[in-house]
Scaffold this active site. Sequence first.
Site, PDB file in Angstrom:
ATOM      1  N   GLU A  23     115.317  37.145   9.911  1.00  0.00           N
ATOM      2  CA  GLU A  23     114.870  38.518  10.155  1.00  0.00           C
ATOM      3  C   GLU A  23     115.963  39.365  10.806  1.00  0.00           C
ATOM      4  OE1 GLU A  23     110.985  39.376  11.658  1.00  0.00           O
ATOM      5  OE2 GLU A  23     110.372  37.283  11.607  1.00  0.00           O
ATOM      6  N   HIS A  61     111.234  38.678   7.470  1.00  0.00           N
ATOM      7  CA  HIS A  61     110.161  39.368   8.164  1.00  0.00           C
ATOM      8  C   HIS A  61     108.873  39.368   7.343  1.00  0.00           C
ATOM      9  CE1 HIS A  61     108.502  42.214  11.053  1.00  0.00           C
ATOM     10  NE2 HIS A  61     108.096  42.967  10.050  1.00  0.00           N
ATOM     11  N   SER A 105     103.988  41.894  12.806  1.00  0.00           N
ATOM     12  CA  SER A 105     104.946  42.984  12.686  1.00  0.00           C
ATOM     13  C   SER A 105     104.586  44.081  13.698  1.00  0.00           C
ATOM     14  CB  SER A 105     104.976  43.496  11.245  1.00  0.00           C
ATOM     15  OG  SER A 105     106.036  44.385  11.037  1.00  0.00           O
TER      16      SER A 105
END
Length: 280
Positions: A219, A249, A126
């Site tokens: 995502e 995600h 991330s």
Amino acid sequence: MTTLPPAAVLAALRSGTPIPTEEPRLPWIERLGCGTPAYRLTVPASAPCRTLLFFHAGGFTSCSTADHLDLCARLADAAGAEVVSVDYRLAPEHPFPAAVEDALSVYRYLLDGGCLPAQLVPVGISAGGTLVLSMLLAGRSLGLPMPAAAVLLSPAVDLLFQGESMIFNQETDWLTPDRLEAMRDDYLAGHDPSDPLASPLYADVGGLPPLFVQAGGGEVLIDGIRAFVETARLEGVPVTFDCVEGVFHFWQVFAGVLPEAAEAIERAGVFVQRCVPEGE
């Protein structure tokens, strides 16, 4: 191991319901002597010839190594490597580029301490994936040697948050545009979000090492990630793109309950072992 379908984990993330996991495997941990807090984690499978320089998630504003111990242990197992995890400074108290500076300082610390670039693979998930790219770009501009490769797990490569997936994937992800924009505002504190050091999609990435980019087809960030992969390939960077359809995600963190996540980490580990073979 308790297993759950991706839809159940997504629903739990949205509602704040605790997600059952197996007991975390606690690796051996040592704090390094550099200025930025960083920790060396090893498991029985760790080989001295491979080091993963890990950067955690949290939107540049939260989380730490402590929140990612299970993921670090699984990455170490899969790659047969030791892990050095960095607790970089967080916004809003420490806005951009503080986290980039911290990442670069630990990278330099490892190189100065005798870690060979050919044995080193930065890994980030991330915001940590974004930070890996920012660190490599900053290091390249300073003439630092590039590592053997880099692993990017669902990186946020475009802080302008453009792309149709930002709209059409809201039903398949737990991230929302409002949450992403709040994170960006805290992190950048008024800085231009199109700055290549903040949004690597807009950078000249020529000369970066081979990249393993992993993302979920569900995502909201997937369009930006696809665009980055295409741009990097056009600029001559070897990119392995591992897109897993039907997941959201940050799913890799739930390897204890999602078989898809455990399998994804294994593929990342195979990439690392291929880029840093035994005896390097």
